[in-house]
Design a protein around this motif. Structure first.
Motif, PDB file in Angstrom:
ATOM      1  N   PRO A  22      57.189 128.751  18.187  1.00 58.95           N
ATOM      2  CA  PRO A  22      57.471 130.477  18.207  1.00 58.95           C
ATOM      3  C   PRO A  22      56.698 131.141  17.299  1.00 58.95           C
ATOM      4  CG  PRO A  22      59.605 128.946  18.121  1.00 58.95           C
ATOM      5  CD  PRO A  22      58.376 128.179  17.960  1.00 58.95           C
ATOM      6  N   TYR A  23      56.403 130.828  16.161  1.00 58.20           N
ATOM      7  CA  TYR A  23      55.536 131.505  15.296  1.00 58.20           C
ATOM      8  C   TYR A  23      54.053 131.668  15.582  1.00 58.20           C
ATOM      9  CZ  TYR A  23      52.497 132.306  11.218  1.00 58.20           C
ATOM     10  OH  TYR A  23      51.355 132.801  10.273  1.00 58.20           O
ATOM     11  N   LEU A  24      53.565 130.430  16.235  1.00 60.27           N
ATOM     12  CA  LEU A  24      52.139 130.598  17.028  1.00 60.27           C
ATOM     13  C   LEU A  24      52.042 131.366  18.099  1.00 60.27           C
ATOM     14  CD1 LEU A  24      49.237 129.687  17.234  1.00 60.27           C
ATOM     15  CD2 LEU A  24      50.174 127.673  18.489  1.00 60.27           C
ATOM     16  N   ALA A  25      53.174 131.564  18.877  1.00 58.94           N
ATOM     17  CA  ALA A  25      53.115 132.444  20.183  1.00 58.94           C
ATOM     18  C   ALA A  25      53.367 133.796  19.754  1.00 58.94           C
ATOM     19  CB  ALA A  25      54.479 132.323  20.995  1.00 58.94           C
ATOM     20  N   ALA A  26      54.215 134.375  18.588  1.00 64.24           N
ATOM     21  CA  ALA A  26      54.055 135.539  18.152  1.00 64.24           C
ATOM     22  C   ALA A  26      52.641 135.998  17.480  1.00 64.24           C
ATOM     23  CB  ALA A  26      55.059 135.643  16.917  1.00 64.24           C
ATOM     24  N   GLN A  27      51.884 135.165  16.825  1.00 63.93           N
ATOM     25  CA  GLN A  27      50.635 135.250  16.334  1.00 63.93           C
ATOM     26  C   GLN A  27      49.640 135.730  17.419  1.00 63.93           C
ATOM     27  OE1 GLN A  27      49.825 135.956  13.126  1.00 63.93           O
ATOM     28  NE2 GLN A  27      51.901 135.925  12.839  1.00 63.93           N
ATOM     29  N   VAL A  28      49.738 134.905  18.473  1.00 67.54           N
ATOM     30  CA  VAL A  28      48.835 135.142  19.663  1.00 67.54           C
ATOM     31  C   VAL A  28      49.171 136.339  20.240  1.00 67.54           C
ATOM     32  CG1 VAL A  28      48.217 134.490  22.061  1.00 67.54           C
ATOM     33  CG2 VAL A  28      48.566 132.831  20.230  1.00 67.54           C
ATOM     34  N   GLU A  29      50.399 136.692  20.326  1.00 63.62           N
ATOM     35  CA  GLU A  29      50.888 138.066  20.907  1.00 63.62           C
ATOM     36  C   GLU A  29      50.131 139.170  20.049  1.00 63.62           C
ATOM     37  OE1 GLU A  29      54.519 140.079  23.127  1.00 63.62           O
ATOM     38  OE2 GLU A  29      55.022 138.461  21.671  1.00 63.62           O
ATOM     39  N   ARG A  30      50.416 139.069  18.553  1.00 64.61           N
ATOM     40  CA  ARG A  30      50.012 139.982  17.634  1.00 64.61           C
ATOM     41  C   ARG A  30      48.553 140.204  17.772  1.00 64.61           C
ATOM     42  NH1 ARG A  30      47.455 140.031  13.073  1.00 64.61           N
ATOM     43  NH2 ARG A  30      47.432 137.935  12.895  1.00 64.61           N
ATOM     44  N   LEU A  31      47.681 139.134  18.085  1.00 70.26           N
ATOM     45  CA  LEU A  31      46.234 139.201  18.264  1.00 70.26           C
ATOM     46  C   LEU A  31      45.729 140.020  19.590  1.00 70.26           C
ATOM     47  CD1 LEU A  31      45.260 135.637  17.178  1.00 70.26           C
ATOM     48  CD2 LEU A  31      44.819 137.618  15.907  1.00 70.26           C
ATOM     49  N   ALA A  32      46.797 140.213  20.430  1.00 73.83           N
ATOM     50  CA  ALA A  32      46.335 140.852  21.546  1.00 73.83           C
ATOM     51  C   ALA A  32      45.263 140.414  22.316  1.00 73.83           C
ATOM     52  CB  ALA A  32      46.762 142.201  21.425  1.00 73.83           C
ATOM     53  N   PRO A  33      44.946 139.199  22.418  1.00 75.65           N
ATOM     54  CA  PRO A  33      43.665 138.649  23.196  1.00 75.65           C
ATOM     55  C   PRO A  33      43.768 139.008  24.772  1.00 75.65           C
ATOM     56  CG  PRO A  33      45.225 136.741  22.654  1.00 75.65           C
ATOM     57  CD  PRO A  33      45.968 138.140  22.226  1.00 75.65           C
ATOM     58  N   ASP A  34      42.663 138.774  25.316  1.00 74.85           N
ATOM     59  CA  ASP A  34      42.611 138.961  26.783  1.00 74.85           C
ATOM     60  C   ASP A  34      43.283 137.670  27.531  1.00 74.85           C
ATOM     61  OD1 ASP A  34      41.458 141.645  27.023  1.00 74.85           O
ATOM     62  OD2 ASP A  34      39.621 140.710  25.960  1.00 74.85           O
ATOM     63  N   ALA A  35      42.801 136.689  26.718  1.00 77.67           N
ATOM     64  CA  ALA A  35      43.019 135.040  27.322  1.00 77.67           C
ATOM     65  C   ALA A  35      43.267 134.199  26.024  1.00 77.67           C
ATOM     66  CB  ALA A  35      42.075 134.573  28.070  1.00 77.67           C
ATOM     67  N   PHE A  36      44.442 133.112  26.433  1.00 75.02           N
ATOM     68  CA  PHE A  36      44.967 132.420  25.377  1.00 75.02           C
ATOM     69  C   PHE A  36      44.701 130.897  26.075  1.00 75.02           C
ATOM     70  CE2 PHE A  36      48.769 129.901  23.975  1.00 75.02           C
ATOM     71  CZ  PHE A  36      48.010 129.474  22.576  1.00 75.02           C
ATOM     72  N   VAL A  37      44.145 130.069  25.336  1.00 72.66           N
ATOM     73  CA  VAL A  37      43.609 128.736  25.891  1.00 72.66           C
ATOM     74  C   VAL A  37      44.265 127.744  24.968  1.00 72.66           C
ATOM     75  CG1 VAL A  37      41.705 127.090  26.215  1.00 72.66           C
ATOM     76  CG2 VAL A  37      41.267 129.397  26.617  1.00 72.66           C
ATOM     77  N   ILE A  38      44.978 126.656  25.459  1.00 67.97           N
ATOM     78  CA  ILE A  38      45.337 125.435  24.793  1.00 67.97           C
ATOM     79  C   ILE A  38      44.542 124.514  25.381  1.00 67.97           C
ATOM     80  CG2 ILE A  38      47.197 123.962  24.290  1.00 67.97           C
ATOM     81  CD1 ILE A  38      49.167 126.231  24.836  1.00 67.97           C
ATOM     82  N   ALA A  39      43.756 123.775  24.473  1.00 64.05           N
ATOM     83  CA  ALA A  39      42.713 122.609  24.866  1.00 64.05           C
ATOM     84  C   ALA A  39      43.397 121.309  24.343  1.00 64.05           C
ATOM     85  CB  ALA A  39      41.409 123.141  24.090  1.00 64.05           C
TER      86      ALA A  39
END
Length: 113
Positions: A22-39
């Motif tokens: 959940p912390y990682l998801a919140a950080q991704v949302e805070r960054l507001a990227p155009d795309a999110f990749v999990i590799a």
């Protein structure tokens, strides 16, 4: 284009790994990227894969995923008897979970954003 990227979540290895999601998801949302990749290397089990991706489901961005070697591990002898081997996980089960949670499964086909 701004892309957020992570790999090797291993969400079903320890409770601590799972607690970070959940912390990682919140950080991704805070960054507001155009795309999110999990590799890759999200979880060893299908249940773990679903649970690890769930915190990212509501992100209002393009979400992309590629499986890793841990993601396609055979789960049990019973799974093998049901023909649920690594190939089946890679081609059938993981794409279905990804789609259900709003991820584009890049191992299946590329995408243009």
């Amino acid at each position: 284009m701004k892309i957020a990227f992570t790999s090797d979540i291993h969400g079903d290895i320890t409770p601590q790994n799972r607690a970070l999601l959940p912390y990682l998801a919140a950080q991704v949302e805070r960054l507001a990227p155009d795309a999110f990749v999990i590799a890759g290397d999200v979880a060893n089990s299908l249940r773990g894969w679903r649970e690890a991706l769930l915190p990212f489901q509501s992100l209002p961005i393009s979400k992309l995923i590629v499986p890793g070697n841990h993601d396609v591990w055979i789960e049990s002898q019973n799974a093998l008897r049901r023909s649920q081997d690594s190939d089946w996980k890679y081609r059938v089960a993981l794409p279905e979970i990804a789609r259900d949670l709003g991820f584009h499964y890049l191992a299946g086909d590329p995408t243009v954003i």
